[in-house]
Design an enzyme around this catalytic site. Sequence first.
Site, PDB file in Angstrom:
ATOM      1  N   LYS A  35      -2.158  -1.524  -3.719  1.00 31.84           N
ATOM      2  CA  LYS A  35      -3.049  -0.369  -3.627  1.00 31.84           C
ATOM      3  C   LYS A  35      -2.254   0.908  -3.752  1.00 31.84           C
ATOM      4  CE  LYS A  35      -5.986   1.719  -0.170  1.00 31.84           C
ATOM      5  NZ  LYS A  35      -6.446   1.674   1.185  1.00 31.84           N
TER       6      LYS A  35
ATOM      7  N   LYS B 184       0.870  -1.180   0.000  1.00 33.13           N
ATOM      8  CA  LYS B 184       0.000   0.000   0.000  1.00 33.13           C
ATOM      9  C   LYS B 184       0.898   1.218   0.000  1.00 33.13           C
ATOM     10  CE  LYS B 184      -3.577   2.276   2.766  1.00 33.13           C
ATOM     11  NZ  LYS B 184      -4.436   2.125   3.951  1.00 33.13           N
TER      12      LYS B 184
HETATM   13  C1  PBG Z   1      -7.237   3.335   5.964  1.00 32.86           C
HETATM   14  C2  PBG Z   1      -7.572   3.114   4.525  1.00 32.86           C
HETATM   15  C3  PBG Z   1      -7.426   4.061   3.490  1.00 32.86           C
HETATM   16  C4  PBG Z   1      -7.985   3.482   2.343  1.00 32.86           C
HETATM   17  C5  PBG Z   1      -8.434   2.206   2.696  1.00 32.86           C
HETATM   18  N1  PBG Z   1      -8.158   1.985   4.049  1.00 32.86           N
HETATM   19  C6  PBG Z   1      -6.929   5.444   3.514  1.00 32.86           C
HETATM   20  C7  PBG Z   1      -5.560   5.733   3.958  1.00 32.86           C
HETATM   21  O1  PBG Z   1      -4.697   4.857   4.043  1.00 32.86           O
HETATM   22  O2  PBG Z   1      -5.337   6.898   4.275  1.00 32.86           O
HETATM   23  C8  PBG Z   1      -8.081   4.168   1.015  1.00 32.86           C
HETATM   24  C9  PBG Z   1      -9.104   3.652   0.054  1.00 32.86           C
HETATM   25  C10 PBG Z   1      -9.448   4.555  -1.074  1.00 32.86           C
HETATM   26  O3  PBG Z   1      -8.830   5.649  -1.277  1.00 32.86           O
HETATM   27  O4  PBG Z   1     -10.370   4.213  -1.805  1.00 32.86           O
HETATM   28  N2  PBG Z   1      -6.354   2.560   6.615  1.00 32.86           N
END
Ligand code: PBG
Length: 326
Positions: A247, A194
Site C-alpha cells: 500500500k 505500507k
Molecule cells: C489507518 C489507515 C489509513 C489508510 C487505511 N488505514 C491511513 C493512514 O495510514 O494514515 C489509508 C487508505 C487510503 O488512503 O485509501 N491505519
Amino acid sequence: MERRPRRNRMSPTVRNLIRETRLTPDQLILPLFIVDGTNIKNEIASMPGNFRMSLDHLLKEIEEAISLGINSIILFPGVDESLKDKTATYSYAENNFYLNATTKIKQTFPGLHLISDIAMDPYSSDGHDGLVENGKILNDKTLPILGKMAIAQAQAGFDWVGPSDMMDGRIGYIRETLDAAGHTETGILAYTAKYASAYYGPFRDALDSAPKAGDKKTYQMDPANRNEALIEGELDELEGADVLMVKPALHYLDIISDLKSSSNLPIAAYHVSGECAMLIAACQKGWLEFDKAMPEALLSIHRAGADMILTYFAKDFAKLYKAGKI
Ligand code: PBG
C-alpha cells in the site's frame, strides 16, 4: 524478419487468446466508510462518489455492490471526536457502532466477505496509530489494545482483520490472541508494506484521522525502500499472516512484484484514496478518459502480482465488466 510479434495483435480474437492477465470483479475489495446515526450520506469532497454513510445507507450500498459481483468489503469507521481518547477505548467498547453494524451486515448478507481495520488512529485523540508518550509512538504497549480490538471485531463477525499500523510484532500477537479466544477461523490481512505516503490524504479527510502532531514516518515505511518490504513480508509470513498487502499500489508495483515472487501467500494491493482522487480529478478536467484509464490502472496492479485489489473503483470496474466493456 523472422519474428513479427504484431501477428499476435491482429484481431480482437487473437488478442483475447494471447491475453496474459485478466481482472474480474471477484478479485476486488470495496472500501466503505461508516458513521453512527441514521439517514447520513455525506460525500467525501476529495473522493467524489465515495460517502460517509450510516448503516441504513451502507446496507443499500452493499446490496448494490453484491448485485454487481463485488462480494468483499473493507469497512472503516468515522468516529465522533467526543469518543476519541489517548487509549482508543471506544475501539472495543460494548456499544461501538462499527462492531454492531458489522453484526447486522453479516446477518443481512451472510455470504459477504467482511474485512476490518485494526489500528488506533480512528479512535485516538492523538490521531496516531499507536499510543503516544512524550511525542513517541509506543510499539509494545499498544499491543494489548490491538488484541482487544481484534477479539471484538472477530466476535462482531469480521472474516478477516486488517492490522494496519505497520508496527512490529502485530501479526504474531493478534494471531495468538485470536486463537486463544477461539477465533481460529478469523483471517489476517497483513498490511505488510505500507509506506509513509502522501497519497492517504483524502482517506484522512474522510475519517478526520490525520495525526495531531508529527507524522507516521517512525512506523510506516520509507518510500525509498525496497528490500525492507521483503523483511516485512518474511516476518508477517512467519507470524501467521494469511495475505500480504502492499500500500499504496501504483507507485509501488515493484514491491508488489517482489513480494509475489518471494512468498507463496496471496498478495493484496491497496489502490489508495489519493490514487483514486488523482484519477478522478484528471477525468473531471477532461484530461483522461475514466472508462479506459481506471481499468488500465487496476489491470497494471494485477499484472504486477496482486491477486486482489482494494479499490474505491470496484463498483465502476464491475459495471464496465458487466457491460462487456472490459
Ligand atoms: C489507518 C489507515 C489509513 C489508510 C487505511 N488505514 C491511513 C493512514 O495510514 O494514515 C489509508 C487508505 C487510503 O488512503 O485509501 N491505519
